[in-house]
Design a protein around this motif. Structure first.
Motif, mmCIF file in Angstrom:
data_model
loop_
_atom_site.group_PDB
_atom_site.id
_atom_site.type_symbol
_atom_site.label_atom_id
_atom_site.label_comp_id
_atom_site.label_asym_id
_atom_site.label_seq_id
_atom_site.Cartn_x
_atom_site.Cartn_y
_atom_site.Cartn_z
ATOM 1 N N VAL A 1 24.121 36.081 -65.595
ATOM 2 C CA VAL A 1 25.342 36.874 -65.335
ATOM 3 C C VAL A 1 25.193 38.312 -65.823
ATOM 4 N N MET A 2 24.273 38.524 -66.754
ATOM 5 C CA MET A 2 24.047 39.893 -67.232
ATOM 6 C C MET A 2 23.142 40.669 -66.254
ATOM 7 N N PHE A 3 21.982 40.103 -65.939
ATOM 8 C CA PHE A 3 21.007 40.859 -65.155
ATOM 9 C C PHE A 3 21.416 41.024 -63.696
ATOM 10 N N VAL A 4 22.314 40.163 -63.248
ATOM 11 C CA VAL A 4 22.763 40.308 -61.863
ATOM 12 C C VAL A 4 23.542 41.630 -61.702
ATOM 13 N N LEU A 5 24.102 42.121 -62.807
ATOM 14 C CA LEU A 5 24.850 43.387 -62.743
ATOM 15 C C LEU A 5 23.930 44.572 -62.456
ATOM 16 N N TYR A 6 22.646 44.439 -62.842
ATOM 17 C CA TYR A 6 21.703 45.535 -62.585
ATOM 18 C C TYR A 6 21.426 45.704 -61.093
ATOM 19 N N THR A 7 21.687 44.675 -60.312
ATOM 20 C CA THR A 7 21.512 44.792 -58.858
ATOM 21 C C THR A 7 22.484 45.845 -58.323
ATOM 22 N N ALA A 8 23.687 45.849 -58.884
ATOM 23 C CA ALA A 8 24.690 46.840 -58.455
ATOM 24 C C ALA A 8 24.215 48.250 -58.808
ATOM 25 N N THR A 9 23.625 48.411 -59.993
ATOM 26 C CA THR A 9 23.175 49.756 -60.384
ATOM 27 C C THR A 9 21.977 50.188 -59.536
ATOM 28 N N PHE A 10 21.129 49.223 -59.170
ATOM 29 C CA PHE A 10 19.986 49.550 -58.301
ATOM 30 C C PHE A 10 20.488 50.097 -56.961
ATOM 31 N N LEU A 11 21.467 49.413 -56.391
ATOM 32 C CA LEU A 11 21.984 49.823 -55.077
ATOM 33 C C LEU A 11 22.691 51.172 -55.150
ATOM 34 N N ALA A 12 23.448 51.379 -56.231
ATOM 35 C CA ALA A 12 24.137 52.660 -56.383
ATOM 36 C C ALA A 12 23.126 53.787 -56.560
ATOM 37 N N SER A 13 22.043 53.460 -57.234
ATOM 38 C CA SER A 13 21.009 54.465 -57.453
ATOM 39 C C SER A 13 20.311 54.828 -56.133
ATOM 40 N N THR A 14 20.049 53.832 -55.288
ATOM 41 C CA THR A 14 19.435 54.146 -53.990
ATOM 42 C C THR A 14 20.415 54.960 -53.139
ATOM 43 N N ALA A 15 21.695 54.666 -53.288
ATOM 44 C CA ALA A 15 22.705 55.419 -52.536
ATOM 45 C C ALA A 15 22.679 56.891 -52.948
ATOM 46 N N HIS A 16 22.526 57.117 -54.248
ATOM 47 C CA HIS A 16 22.471 58.501 -54.731
ATOM 48 C C HIS A 16 21.234 59.210 -54.164
ATOM 49 N N THR A 17 20.103 58.494 -54.174
ATOM 50 C CA THR A 17 18.873 59.079 -53.621
ATOM 51 C C THR A 17 19.068 59.399 -52.139
ATOM 52 N N GLU A 18 19.764 58.529 -51.445
ATOM 53 C CA GLU A 18 19.998 58.757 -50.016
ATOM 54 C C GLU A 18 20.885 59.986 -49.776
ATOM 55 N N ARG A 19 21.800 60.233 -50.686
ATOM 56 C CA ARG A 19 22.625 61.437 -50.549
ATOM 57 C C ARG A 19 21.789 62.683 -50.857
ATOM 58 N N ARG A 20 21.016 62.572 -51.958
ATOM 59 C CA ARG A 20 20.223 63.723 -52.420
ATOM 60 C C ARG A 20 19.161 64.113 -51.386
ATOM 61 N N THR A 21 18.569 63.129 -50.732
ATOM 62 C CA THR A 21 17.493 63.432 -49.779
ATOM 63 C C THR A 21 18.012 63.602 -48.357
ATOM 64 N N TYR A 22 19.311 63.657 -48.190
ATOM 65 C CA TYR A 22 19.915 63.935 -46.888
ATOM 66 C C TYR A 22 19.888 62.748 -45.934
ATOM 67 N N VAL A 23 19.425 61.593 -46.404
ATOM 68 C CA VAL A 23 19.396 60.405 -45.535
ATOM 69 C C VAL A 23 20.825 60.014 -45.147
ATOM 70 N N PHE A 24 21.722 60.108 -46.115
ATOM 71 C CA PHE A 24 23.121 59.759 -45.844
ATOM 72 C C PHE A 24 23.701 60.671 -44.760
ATOM 73 N N GLN A 25 23.432 61.973 -44.885
ATOM 74 C CA GLN A 25 23.940 62.915 -43.886
ATOM 75 C C GLN A 25 23.321 62.601 -42.520
ATOM 76 N N ARG A 26 22.062 62.188 -42.563
ATOM 77 C CA ARG A 26 21.399 61.831 -41.303
ATOM 78 C C ARG A 26 22.078 60.607 -40.678
ATOM 79 N N LEU A 27 22.478 59.669 -41.518
ATOM 80 C CA LEU A 27 23.200 58.492 -41.008
ATOM 81 C C LEU A 27 24.529 58.914 -40.393
ATOM 82 N N LEU A 28 25.189 59.874 -41.054
ATOM 83 C CA LEU A 28 26.472 60.347 -40.519
ATOM 84 C C LEU A 28 26.280 61.016 -39.162
#
Lengths: 310, 413
Positions: free
Chosen positions: B225-252
């Motif tokens: 139950v503890m380490f499963v929470l790190y999955t959420a931080t991993f995904l949020a971190s990839t989301a940030h990278t996607e914004r920073r590298t313009y991938v998110f804007q490309r998706l838009l």
């Protein structure tokens, strides 16, 4: 194809773009030239519908960008300045992912992916991870993604930043080919004036968020037809020489960069003789002298008093 | 499109070795270390438990036992004077009375609150531990002590999750008793061999007939139950990278709606958390023999936990986009997960510290999921895991609503 009408973008209290007006005809390659921070990327983002203008209107293909975002996005392809790719996926996986985002499916997706890989010359390396690619290959793939849905308008924001001359040349040729074979309309932003000069039919020059000049490259250079441009290189700093030259009436501008000075003088003025005299007088050794026709760089210098890379 | 985003997230995770190490290897290592280190304690939460409710069941009064023992001595043909002496000694070394005396001294020290009763049916519901001295226990121990008879049946100790301290008290008492007895024989310098110990083992049973939770069970639930929470931080971190590298804007610009992007992160959170939990549970089951008793209920708990991770991933992604950095995610990964894990009881059973801590633990989705997992491991039925869904459901709704409010509405990201 595109009309930008009196567009302004303000971020809090900073005006990034002020009252910009542009028009682009179908099949044109139009350059947007300006130094870093001139407002090029903000203008591009507004045209791409990613950010909304604070004031003004943009129309693409007759549709308001503000009101028809979905339609506009189907019409345009954007090559961002950043490498907007998933580094942990292969080129093929990236293309398939974005292809599906563009609603391509099945054999159509397969064909489009194969085609764009061929266009950017990455077919042989398609199965490799993007993170293993060179800077030039990443830039080419960055372009390929924007071509997947065959856009009518391709917006390229500094697509050659930080890559080797060979890759740059490949990209420039690809852009020309796309325009020639597909009649694709292209907006090309850069602070490399030689790229813009090579590719573009018309050029908009931006500085401090404003369009400061527009026209074909010949029209822009014609602004300097009454001048000669002389570049001198000395064995030491050119500052002292520049001060002496600025005092003369037939010299309109002097721009110093280290040991080099770019001198703009009235047409047919005896500048060479003056330069030689002044270097002798100041005990400075003259290493080289070049008299050249005006470039877009000179036009920018003429308009802003600065070079593009400053 | 959602499916495509899920596939992309899974591929990315599989190729991120450092993240895989955190999400899969670390919990497995910690289960191995903590489970082995605290193997003797069936309840790692016992230490510092505070005042416990306990009960001693003595089914037979002392005078009845003495009368029975006297009958036995007479049957053995023992002279009356000797009988009287032995009966006096027997009364002095009656194990239930000695044990009760020790518990009462612990009660005076504020460790326990002890009820002494004569019928197992009267044991209070909230008793954390119950010692049962059956009918005949005294007579059996006297026979063994004075007549060198067989070792009596062990005392039955019934416990709930406080077993660590209950077992400790029991062990300490019988060790002391046997040591005293051995010392007494040696002092008499008799040649007769020292008799067998009165009691060396305690037969432990879980209250309400559930299985005892081992340290491996406890830490499998705690670390999962503890380490499963790190999955959420991993995904949020990839989301940030996607914004920073313009991938998110490309998706838009390829007409992917904002909500689909955020929902994609949530869906990926659910999927990856389920995979992660399956790996951790399978490992513990195969290597440490952790039994989940009901696979169906375990799957339901895992799904609840996965939904928590998905909604948390959505919220962290939204916060990253609002703040235009990933500091909030980094803070959550470093401090937030640790605090949640502590309050939820991943390290030790904090619910024993106070009622407030117990309440907080139950309200947190990770704490509630952990309690449910332990209950299922102990053989509990579905009714014990229902409360978990209240906290999980509330948490998910809160996170999703907050994500919707926080995520920048305009696409100026």
């Amino acid at each position: 194809m595109l009309e930008v009408m009196d567009v302004t973008k303000t971020f809090k209290e900073r005006t990034a773009v002020s009252r910009v007006n542009m028009y682009i005809e179908k099949g044109e390659i139009v350059g947007l030239l300006g130094p870093n921070g001139a407002g090029k990327s903000t203008t591009i983002s507004m045209i791409s519908s990613l950010i909304a203008p604070t004031e003004g209107e943009i129309y693409a293909g007759g549709f308001s960008v503000k009101k028809n975002r979905t339609t506009i996005r189907r019409m345009i392809g954007v090559v961002p300045q950043e490498i907007a790719l998933f580094q942990d996926l292969t080129a093929l996986e990236n293309l398939r992912f974005f292809g599906r985002a563009y609603k391509l499916k099945g054999s159509e997706l397969k064909e489009r992916v194969a085609h764009v890989l061929d266009v950017v010359g990455l077919t042989e390396r398609a199965g490799e991870f993007v993170k293993t690619y060179s800077g030039g290959m990443k830039r080419r793939l960055n372009i390929a993604v924007a071509l997947l849905h065959e856009p009518e308008l391709l917006i390229m924001d500094e697509p050659t930043v930080g890559i080797d001359p060979q890759s740059r040349s490949y990209i420039l040729e690809t852009v020309r080919e796309l325009n020639r074979t597909k009649n694709m309309t292209i907006i090309y932003t850069s602070h490399y004036m030689e790229e813009v000069e090579y590719l573009c039919d018309r050029i908009y020059i931006m500085d401090h968020g404003e369009i400061i000049a527009a026209g074909t490259k010949h029209e822009l250079k014609a602004m300097l037809m009454e001048e000669d441009s002389i570049v001198v290189t000395l064995n030491q700093s050119a500052d002292q020489l520049a001060e002496a030259l600025k005092a003369r009436d037939d010299i309109t501008r002097v721009h110093v960069s280290g040991h080099e000075a770019v001198i703009a003088a009235k047409k047919d003025a005896p500048v060479l003789e003056t330069v030689i005299q002044l270097t002798r007088k100041n005990g400075v050794e003259l290493k080289s002298v070049e008299v050249r026709s005006p470039s877009l760089e000179d036009v920018f210098l003429h308009l802003t008093g600065r070079t593009l890379r400053q | 499109m959602l499916g495509m985003m899920l596939v992309k997230e899974v591929k990315q995770l599989l190729r991120e070795r450092s993240e895989l190490l955190t999400l899969l290897l670390m919990p497995v290592i910690l289960i191995t270390i903590l489970g082995s280190a605290l193997q003797g304690m069936t309840s790692p939460g016992a230490a510092g438990a505070g005042q416990l409710e306990a009960a001693v069941v003595i089914e037979e009064p002392l005078d009845v036992s003495l009368a029975q023992f006297q009958d036995l001595l007479e049957a053995e043909g023992m002279p009356p004077e000797m009988q009287e002496t032995l009966l006096e000694e027997a009364a002095a070394v009656s194990v239930p009375e000695m044990f009760t005396e020790m518990l009462q001294s612990l009660e005076e020290d504020g460790v326990l609150e002890v009820s002494i009763i004569d019928d197992a049916a009267d044991v209070p519901d909230d008793a954390a531990g119950v010692w049962e001295f059956d009918e005949g226990y005294r007579v059996d121990t006297w026979q063994q002590m004075f007549l060198q008879d067989e070792v009596p049946e062990p005392v039955i100790v019934r416990v709930d999750s406080q077993l660590g301290i209950i077992e400790g008290i029991t062990g300490a008492f019988f060790e002391e008793l046997n040591w005293q007895k051995e010392a007494a024989y040696l002092a008499m310098q008799e040649e007769t061999p020292v008799p067998e110990a009165v009691q060396t083992e305690v037969e432990t049973r879980q209250l309400d007939n559930r299985s005892v939770i081992t340290s491996f069970d406890y830490y499998t639930a705690g670390m999962a139950v503890m380490f499963v929470l790190y999955t959420a931080t991993f995904l949020a971190s990839t989301a940030h990278t996607e914004r920073r590298t313009y991938v998110f804007q490309r998706l838009l610009t390829s007409n992917v709606p904002l909500w689909l992007y955020v929902a994609g992160k949530g869906g990926a959170g659910v999927l990856l958390a389920l995979v992660q939990l399956t790996v951790i549970f399978s490992f513990s089951s195969l290597v440490f023999g952790v039994s989940f008793q009901s696979l169906g209920l375990t799957a339901v708990i895992a799904l609840g936990l996965a939904l928590t991770v998905g909604s948390l991933a959505m919220l962290l992604t939204a916060v990253n986009y609002r703040l235009r950095n990933e500091q909030a995610t980094a803070l959550f990964a470093s401090a937030g997960v640790t605090i949640l894990a502590f309050l939820g009881g991943s390290f030790f059973n904090v619910s024993q510290l106070s009622e407030t801590m117990a309440f907080i633990g139950r309200m947190l989705p990770n704490g509630a999921a952990m309690q449910s997992l332990l209950a299922v491991m102990g053989g509990a039925g579905a009714e014990l895991i229902y409360p978990m869904f209240v906290s999980v459901f509330a948490f998910c709704i809160l996170c999703i609503v907050a994500a919707m409010l926080v995520f920048p509405r305009k696409e100026d990201v």
